[in-house]
Scaffold this motif. Structure first.
Motif, PDB file in Angstrom:
ATOM      1  N   ALA A   1       0.918  -1.106   0.122  1.00  0.00           N
ATOM      2  CA  ALA A   1       0.089  -0.147   0.084  1.00  0.00           C
ATOM      3  C   ALA A   1       0.913   1.014   0.054  1.00  0.00           C
ATOM      4  N   LEU A   2       0.429   2.394  -0.571  1.00  0.00           N
ATOM      5  CA  LEU A   2       1.206   3.706  -0.648  1.00  0.00           C
ATOM      6  C   LEU A   2       0.433   4.746   0.232  1.00  0.00           C
ATOM      7  N   LYS A   3       1.123   5.286   1.028  1.00  0.00           N
ATOM      8  CA  LYS A   3       0.475   6.772   1.693  1.00  0.00           C
ATOM      9  C   LYS A   3       1.083   7.766   0.800  1.00  0.00           C
ATOM     10  N   GLY A   4       0.339   8.795   0.384  1.00  0.00           N
ATOM     11  CA  GLY A   4       0.669   9.899  -0.257  1.00  0.00           C
ATOM     12  C   GLY A   4       1.546  10.822   0.860  1.00  0.00           C
ATOM     13  N   GLY A   5       2.343  11.859   0.273  1.00  0.00           N
ATOM     14  CA  GLY A   5       3.126  13.006   1.261  1.00  0.00           C
ATOM     15  C   GLY A   5       2.310  14.048   1.384  1.00  0.00           C
ATOM     16  N   LYS A   6       1.087  14.402   1.119  1.00  0.00           N
ATOM     17  CA  LYS A   6       0.367  15.497   1.383  1.00  0.00           C
ATOM     18  C   LYS A   6      -0.367  15.433   2.353  1.00  0.00           C
ATOM     19  N   LYS A   7      -1.310  14.635   2.816  1.00  0.00           N
ATOM     20  CA  LYS A   7      -2.375  14.139   4.001  1.00  0.00           C
ATOM     21  C   LYS A   7      -1.938  12.799   4.721  1.00  0.00           C
ATOM     22  N   ASN A   8      -1.013  12.233   4.288  1.00  0.00           N
ATOM     23  CA  ASN A   8      -0.568  10.817   4.518  1.00  0.00           C
ATOM     24  C   ASN A   8      -1.778   9.834   4.444  1.00  0.00           C
ATOM     25  N   LYS A   9      -2.431  10.137   3.525  1.00  0.00           N
ATOM     26  CA  LYS A   9      -3.525   8.939   3.211  1.00  0.00           C
ATOM     27  C   LYS A   9      -3.205   7.868   2.035  1.00  0.00           C
ATOM     28  N   TYR A  10      -4.093   7.036   2.225  1.00  0.00           N
ATOM     29  CA  TYR A  10      -3.622   5.642   1.359  1.00  0.00           C
ATOM     30  C   TYR A  10      -4.187   6.230  -0.049  1.00  0.00           C
ATOM     31  N   CYS A  11      -3.160   5.521  -1.012  1.00  0.00           N
ATOM     32  CA  CYS A  11      -3.489   5.860  -2.370  1.00  0.00           C
ATOM     33  C   CYS A  11      -4.300   4.965  -2.884  1.00  0.00           C
ATOM     34  N   THR A  12      -5.217   4.989  -3.917  1.00  0.00           N
ATOM     35  CA  THR A  12      -6.210   4.198  -4.302  1.00  0.00           C
ATOM     36  C   THR A  12      -6.172   4.062  -5.943  1.00  0.00           C
ATOM     37  N   ALA A  13      -6.334   3.203  -6.770  1.00  0.00           N
ATOM     38  CA  ALA A  13      -6.028   3.046  -8.007  1.00  0.00           C
ATOM     39  C   ALA A  13      -7.486   3.008  -8.604  1.00  0.00           C
ATOM     40  N   ALA A  14      -8.636   2.842  -8.105  1.00  0.00           N
ATOM     41  CA  ALA A  14      -9.960   2.877  -8.623  1.00  0.00           C
ATOM     42  C   ALA A  14     -10.747   4.480  -8.500  1.00  0.00           C
ATOM     43  N   THR A  15     -10.873   5.236  -9.228  1.00  0.00           N
ATOM     44  CA  THR A  15     -11.360   6.328  -9.156  1.00  0.00           C
ATOM     45  C   THR A  15     -12.469   6.521 -10.267  1.00  0.00           C
ATOM     46  N   ALA A  16     -13.132   7.862 -10.295  1.00  0.00           N
ATOM     47  CA  ALA A  16     -14.143   7.763 -11.081  1.00  0.00           C
ATOM     48  C   ALA A  16     -13.732   8.286 -12.436  1.00  0.00           C
ATOM     49  N   ILE A  17     -12.326   8.671 -12.832  1.00  0.00           N
ATOM     50  CA  ILE A  17     -11.736   8.856 -13.853  1.00  0.00           C
ATOM     51  C   ILE A  17     -11.051   7.419 -14.492  1.00  0.00           C
ATOM     52  N   GLY A  18     -11.341   6.526 -14.093  1.00  0.00           N
ATOM     53  CA  GLY A  18     -10.683   5.307 -14.491  1.00  0.00           C
ATOM     54  C   GLY A  18      -9.603   4.694 -13.428  1.00  0.00           C
ATOM     55  N   CYS A  19      -8.565   4.149 -14.001  1.00  0.00           N
ATOM     56  CA  CYS A  19      -7.497   3.755 -13.025  1.00  0.00           C
ATOM     57  C   CYS A  19      -6.360   4.557 -12.673  1.00  0.00           C
ATOM     58  N   LYS A  20      -6.598   5.698 -12.494  1.00  0.00           N
ATOM     59  CA  LYS A  20      -5.704   6.876 -12.138  1.00  0.00           C
ATOM     60  C   LYS A  20      -5.510   6.869 -10.646  1.00  0.00           C
ATOM     61  N   MET A  21      -4.356   6.990 -10.173  1.00  0.00           N
ATOM     62  CA  MET A  21      -3.984   7.098  -8.555  1.00  0.00           C
ATOM     63  C   MET A  21      -4.488   8.503  -8.226  1.00  0.00           C
ATOM     64  N   LYS A  22      -5.156   8.316  -6.585  1.00  0.00           N
ATOM     65  CA  LYS A  22      -5.334   9.502  -5.848  1.00  0.00           C
ATOM     66  C   LYS A  22      -4.919   9.025  -4.462  1.00  0.00           C
ATOM     67  N   CYS A  23      -4.857   9.922  -3.543  1.00  0.00           N
ATOM     68  CA  CYS A  23      -4.321   9.566  -2.142  1.00  0.00           C
ATOM     69  C   CYS A  23      -5.448  10.319  -1.372  1.00  0.00           C
ATOM     70  N   ASP A  24      -6.277   9.631  -0.999  1.00  0.00           N
ATOM     71  CA  ASP A  24      -7.580  10.302  -0.275  1.00  0.00           C
ATOM     72  C   ASP A  24      -7.998   9.360   0.722  1.00  0.00           C
ATOM     73  N   ILE A  25      -7.581   8.102   0.818  1.00  0.00           N
ATOM     74  CA  ILE A  25      -8.223   6.932   1.452  1.00  0.00           C
ATOM     75  C   ILE A  25      -7.782   6.879   3.028  1.00  0.00           C
ATOM     76  N   ASP A  26      -8.450   6.316   4.050  1.00  0.00           N
ATOM     77  CA  ASP A  26      -8.307   6.197   5.340  1.00  0.00           C
ATOM     78  C   ASP A  26      -7.673   5.147   5.928  1.00  0.00           C
ATOM     79  N   SER A  27      -8.093   3.899   5.161  1.00  0.00           N
ATOM     80  CA  SER A  27      -7.584   2.647   5.489  1.00  0.00           C
ATOM     81  C   SER A  27      -7.372   1.804   4.081  1.00  0.00           C
ATOM     82  N   ILE A  28      -6.625   0.671   4.174  1.00  0.00           N
ATOM     83  CA  ILE A  28      -6.500  -0.132   3.199  1.00  0.00           C
ATOM     84  C   ILE A  28      -7.520  -1.151   2.956  1.00  0.00           C
TER      85      ILE A  28
END
Length: 122
Positions: free
Chosen positions: A66-93
């Motif tokens: 699992a990856l945690k991003g450096g902005k808010k220390n949130k988990y990165c996810t591959a499933a987003t509304a824009i396809g399989c682009k990463m974003k880091c805004d999840i609290d748990s794995i």
């Protein structure tokens, strides 16, 4: 830093080992720029490494990370509304926050993320 992109061929054992608890900068295989956690997306357009360009690796069980991003220390996810682009805004794995690390070529990896996505791309 780790260069990542979506390509084949892929081998079973990655030449780059991402150690849980360590921080890494990800570099786009497409642009050659560093990837940054902007919260609502991961964008690979940076020339240097700052806090937002550092990702913390955690074990997600088995051979997954699992990856945690450096902005808010949130988990990165591959499933987003824009396809399989990463974003880091999840609290748990969950299933979408687990990534497999695969070799693309020597010292270049691909991240295969989530249960519905294939390879991550920038």
């Amino acid at each position: 830093c780790v260069t990542w992109l979506c390509c084949s061929p892929v081998t079973a054992a990655p030449s780059v080992h991402l150690k849980p608890g360590s921080k890494y900068a990800l570099k786009s295989g497409r642009t050659g720029k560093y990837c940054s956690d902007e919260g609502y997306r991961v964008r690979c357009d940076r020339d240097s490494i700052g806090d937002w360009e550092r990702f913390t690796v955690e074990s997600a069980g088995g051979d997954k990370i699992a990856l945690k991003g450096g902005k808010k220390n949130k988990y990165c996810t591959a499933a987003t509304a824009i396809g399989c682009k990463m974003k880091c805004d999840i609290d748990s794995i969950g299933a979408q926050e687990q990534f497999s690390v695969v070799d693309v070529r020597l010292h270049v990896i691909g991240l295969k993320g989530g249960s519905i996505c294939n390879y991550c791309s920038d």
